[in-house]
Design an enzyme around this catalytic site. Structure first.
Site, PDB file in Angstrom:
ATOM      1  N   ALA A  42      -4.132  -5.372 -19.003  1.00  0.00           N
ATOM      2  CA  ALA A  42      -3.252  -5.886 -17.941  1.00  0.00           C
ATOM      3  C   ALA A  42      -1.840  -6.067 -18.467  1.00  0.00           C
ATOM      4  O   ALA A  42      -1.621  -6.674 -19.516  1.00  0.00           O
ATOM      5  CB  ALA A  42      -3.798  -7.201 -17.407  1.00  0.00           C
ATOM      6  N   GLU A 110       6.987  -9.293  -8.829  1.00  0.00           N
ATOM      7  CA  GLU A 110       6.196  -8.092  -8.528  1.00  0.00           C
ATOM      8  C   GLU A 110       6.084  -7.958  -7.016  1.00  0.00           C
ATOM      9  O   GLU A 110       6.438  -8.870  -6.264  1.00  0.00           O
ATOM     10  CB  GLU A 110       4.820  -8.165  -9.206  1.00  0.00           C
ATOM     11  CG  GLU A 110       4.928  -8.009 -10.723  1.00  0.00           C
ATOM     12  CD  GLU A 110       3.590  -7.966 -11.438  1.00  0.00           C
ATOM     13  OE1 GLU A 110       2.563  -7.652 -10.807  1.00  0.00           O
ATOM     14  OE2 GLU A 110       3.577  -8.273 -12.641  1.00  0.00           O
ATOM     15  N   HIS A 221      -3.243   1.864  -7.624  1.00  0.00           N
ATOM     16  CA  HIS A 221      -1.927   1.468  -8.144  1.00  0.00           C
ATOM     17  C   HIS A 221      -0.982   2.646  -7.959  1.00  0.00           C
ATOM     18  O   HIS A 221      -1.327   3.781  -8.300  1.00  0.00           O
ATOM     19  CB  HIS A 221      -2.037   1.089  -9.621  1.00  0.00           C
ATOM     20  CG  HIS A 221      -0.858   0.309 -10.114  1.00  0.00           C
ATOM     21  ND1 HIS A 221       0.389   0.876 -10.268  1.00  0.00           N
ATOM     22  CD2 HIS A 221      -0.727  -0.983 -10.476  1.00  0.00           C
ATOM     23  CE1 HIS A 221       1.238  -0.054 -10.698  1.00  0.00           C
ATOM     24  NE2 HIS A 221       0.586  -1.191 -10.824  1.00  0.00           N
ATOM     25  N   ARG A 265       1.136  -3.186  -2.346  1.00  0.00           N
ATOM     26  CA  ARG A 265       0.742  -2.066  -3.202  1.00  0.00           C
ATOM     27  C   ARG A 265       0.135  -0.899  -2.419  1.00  0.00           C
ATOM     28  O   ARG A 265       0.364   0.265  -2.744  1.00  0.00           O
ATOM     29  CB  ARG A 265      -0.255  -2.598  -4.227  1.00  0.00           C
ATOM     30  CG  ARG A 265      -0.352  -1.784  -5.449  1.00  0.00           C
ATOM     31  CD  ARG A 265      -1.190  -2.507  -6.466  1.00  0.00           C
ATOM     32  NE  ARG A 265      -0.383  -3.354  -7.322  1.00  0.00           N
ATOM     33  CZ  ARG A 265      -0.890  -4.092  -8.307  1.00  0.00           C
ATOM     34  NH1 ARG A 265      -2.172  -4.088  -8.543  1.00  0.00           N
ATOM     35  NH2 ARG A 265      -0.102  -4.831  -9.060  1.00  0.00           N
ATOM     36  N   HIS A 325      -7.452   1.335  -9.153  1.00  0.00           N
ATOM     37  CA  HIS A 325      -7.022   0.251 -10.037  1.00  0.00           C
ATOM     38  C   HIS A 325      -7.912  -0.982  -9.935  1.00  0.00           C
ATOM     39  O   HIS A 325      -8.223  -1.606 -10.945  1.00  0.00           O
ATOM     40  CB  HIS A 325      -5.581  -0.097  -9.668  1.00  0.00           C
ATOM     41  CG  HIS A 325      -4.917  -1.089 -10.556  1.00  0.00           C
ATOM     42  ND1 HIS A 325      -4.781  -0.902 -11.917  1.00  0.00           N
ATOM     43  CD2 HIS A 325      -4.326  -2.303 -10.291  1.00  0.00           C
ATOM     44  CE1 HIS A 325      -4.139  -1.943 -12.445  1.00  0.00           C
ATOM     45  NE2 HIS A 325      -3.876  -2.805 -11.481  1.00  0.00           N
ATOM     46  N   ARG A 360      -5.165  -6.651  -2.842  1.00  0.00           N
ATOM     47  CA  ARG A 360      -4.826  -7.743  -3.769  1.00  0.00           C
ATOM     48  C   ARG A 360      -3.330  -7.836  -4.037  1.00  0.00           C
ATOM     49  O   ARG A 360      -2.663  -6.824  -4.269  1.00  0.00           O
ATOM     50  CB  ARG A 360      -5.562  -7.535  -5.094  1.00  0.00           C
ATOM     51  CG  ARG A 360      -5.225  -8.579  -6.140  1.00  0.00           C
ATOM     52  CD  ARG A 360      -6.066  -8.406  -7.377  1.00  0.00           C
ATOM     53  NE  ARG A 360      -5.842  -7.130  -8.012  1.00  0.00           N
ATOM     54  CZ  ARG A 360      -4.874  -6.881  -8.896  1.00  0.00           C
ATOM     55  NH1 ARG A 360      -4.011  -7.827  -9.230  1.00  0.00           N
ATOM     56  NH2 ARG A 360      -4.758  -5.697  -9.450  1.00  0.00           N
TER      57      ARG A 360
HETATM   58  C1  SIN Z   1       0.842  -4.114 -12.957  1.00  0.00           C
HETATM   59  O1  SIN Z   1       1.297  -4.565 -13.996  1.00  0.00           O
HETATM   60  O2  SIN Z   1       1.469  -3.383 -12.200  1.00  0.00           O
HETATM   61  C2  SIN Z   1      -0.562  -4.439 -12.593  1.00  0.00           C
HETATM   62  C3  SIN Z   1      -0.664  -5.849 -12.290  1.00  0.00           C
HETATM   63  C4  SIN Z   1      -1.854  -6.064 -11.397  1.00  0.00           C
HETATM   64  O3  SIN Z   1      -2.703  -5.212 -11.269  1.00  0.00           O
HETATM   65  O4  SIN Z   1      -1.872  -7.115 -10.748  1.00  0.00           O
END
Ligand code: SIN
Length: 500
Positions: A42, A110, A221, A265, A325, A360
């Site tokens: 991660a 993020e 992802h 996402r 992912h 998620r």
């Molecule tokens: C990422 O670093 O893009 C993945 C983080 C995640 O899956 O929450």
């Protein structure tokens, strides 16, 4: 109590440590070695309302919205309220989270977060730092660690889980079993997950008769380096300012969503896939504006890997593609990890707590493992759900078909006499149960998956194959049952697959 924990990522290690601290006799079983899990890979970090201007309520709202409204409010509340305690525990365990000049936790941004709230360690090496710290703790505790043990079955007696049987036939009895084997990324031809993530815990639970739900919600992802072995380029890079461009250099996400590259996402992943299909070439992630110094300091893991592959990302954009992912669904649990089978708990990606809804929110997964791993350990003395479980109604209205293997075979099921092969399953799942799905494709997938016979589980690989097939059937059936798009489950008409 005698407790078995299966799996060595953040959820399993946290559950084992907390159960040990509470005085239980804990045996930790891992298929490979401790830390061989998605946790160690991660990059992003651990989401939480750790700083001024943020609150658990805002974090809860973002979590619910990213999940397309499908999340469970009670579970989300437990998740976000548990963040401050979880991060304190991780710091106490020795995780050196990055700090800003004022000494507070540095907080990254993020996608789909309304505030910068991602605590990270070693820049983009958060999972590795957590994994190493928790593994050290476990080895220093009285937890009995058995590595190289592949759990093949749960022992169920009089409706209660009483232990496990390993692949070599050895039975180990326990008063409680906690499943923490991660998700099932290896269902797909392209995934960010390590090779050992083969849906083992979900398959064990399905075979033992525990309820599963939300398996149709698979997260892809959007920004994975597809050249060679898939390598994740963290969403945190987009959070820091990198943008996505098409072959003409155009920043196409601006037309796709008001939050552009920081849209949820699933939205970004589909847009990336559509644009790549339309131009018959990958789109690129352009991080050049960040400069070599920031890229190397904030993202040292990614920086080193890209350089190793000959990509100088401070000067050139990085070709990216979506890859499987994370599995939002899993073994149904309450907020304390209890499943529908007395004596069985599930935590982390193996579980369907309801926190992720249909998609998620970034960096909620390490948080979920820490919060619910501890909660499960705390609830070990209450081995049954405190209420009667009513199966979630399926969109198709038949609760019995929901993610189970009872669903009737449709299409040409049983007629093509396929010999099972893992790569064929991975291709089938990628093509028909992937980022964009059609009813026809899903019917075909369900039929073909049921036509394959599980290989006799005489070796580790064969057991993994059997588990993958069990979970693939459940994921495909659940996807077929949900006829309308929601979050990461996206159903289109065949004509639109390239243009949707
Ligand atoms: C990422 O670093 O893009 C993945 C983080 C995640 O899956 O929450």
């Amino acid at each position: 109590m005698n407790v078995i924990v299966v799996g060595g990522g953040i959820a399993g290690l946290t559950a084992a440590l907390r159960a040990d601290a509470l005085g239980h006799r804990v045996t930790l079983l891992v298929k490979d070695v401790i830390g061989d899990s998605c946790t160690a890979c991660a990059q992003g970090g651990v989401a939480g309302a750790y700083g001024p201007g943020d609150s658990p309520a805002l974090h809860a709202l973002d979590t619910l919205q990213a999940g397309d409204g499908h999340g469970d409010a009670l579970a989300i509340t437990a998740l976000v309220d548990g963040a401050a305690g979880a991060i304190d525990e991780l710091i106490a365990a020795g995780v050196a989270f990055d700090r800003s000049a004022d000494g507070l936790l540095a907080r990254g941004l993020e996608a789909a977060h309304s505030r910068p709230r991602i605590a990270h360690a070693g820049g983009d090496a958060t999972g590795a730092a957590i994994s190493a710290a928790l593994a050290r703790r476990v080895r220093a505790s009285s937890v009995e660690v058995r590595e190289g043990v592949f759990v093949a079955d749960l022992l169920v007696d009089s409706g209660r889980v009483r232990g496990i049987r390993s692949l070599d036939g050895v039975e180990t009895h326990a008063d409680g079993v906690i499943l923490a084997t991660g998700g099932s990324g290896q269902l797909y031809a392209h995934t960010t997950n390590p090779p050992g993530i083969t849906g083992d815990g979900i398959a064990l639970a399905l075979r033992a008769g525990a309820a599963v739900a939300d398996l149709e919600f698979v997260q892809f992802h959007p920004t994975v380096l597809g050249d060679g072995a898939p390598f994740l380029v963290s969403e945190a890079v987009r959070g820091a300012g990198a943008v996505l461009r098409d072959a003409g250099g155009h920043r196409f996400m601006l037309e796709e969503h008001p939050d552009a590259e920081l849209a949820p996402r699933d939205v970004v992943a589909r847009a990336v896939a559509r644009r790549a299909a339309a131009q018959s070439a990958p789109v690129v992630l352009d991080a050049t504006a960040l400069g070599a110094e920031i890229l190397a300091e904030r993202f040292p893991t990614i920086d080193a890997e890209l350089r190793r592959r000959g990509i100088e990302w401070s000067r050139q954009p990085v070709p990216v593609t979506p890859a499987a992912h994370y599995l939002m669904g899993g073994v149904v649990t309450d907020v304390d990890g209890r499943t529908t089978l007395p004596g069985l708990w599930a935590v982390g990606e193996t579980a369907r707590t309801g926190v992720h809804g249909a998609n998620r929110l970034a960096s909620n997964s390490l948080l979920e493992g820490a919060v619910f791993g501890a909660r499960a350990a705390e609830s070990l003395t209450h081995h049954s759900l405190p209420y009667e479980y009513v199966p979630l109604a399926t969109p198709a209205g038949d609760p019995n078909s929901y993610g189970s293997e009872k669903r009737v075979v449709v299409g040409n099921g049983g007629q093509d006499g396929c010999v099972f092969e893992r790569t064929a399953l991975q291709r089938l799942m990628w093509e028909h149960v992937g980022l964009m799905r059609t009813e026809e494709g899903l019917r075909d997938a369900v039929a073909r998956l049921h036509a394959w016979s599980p290989p006799p589980a005489t070796s580790r690989t064969a057991q993994e194959d059997a588990n993958l097939l069990t979970v693939a059937r459940a994921v495909a059936s659940a996807s077929l049952a949900r006829t309308r798009s929601l979050g990461a489950h996206f159903v289109v008409s065949p004509a639109l697959i390239g243009a949707a």
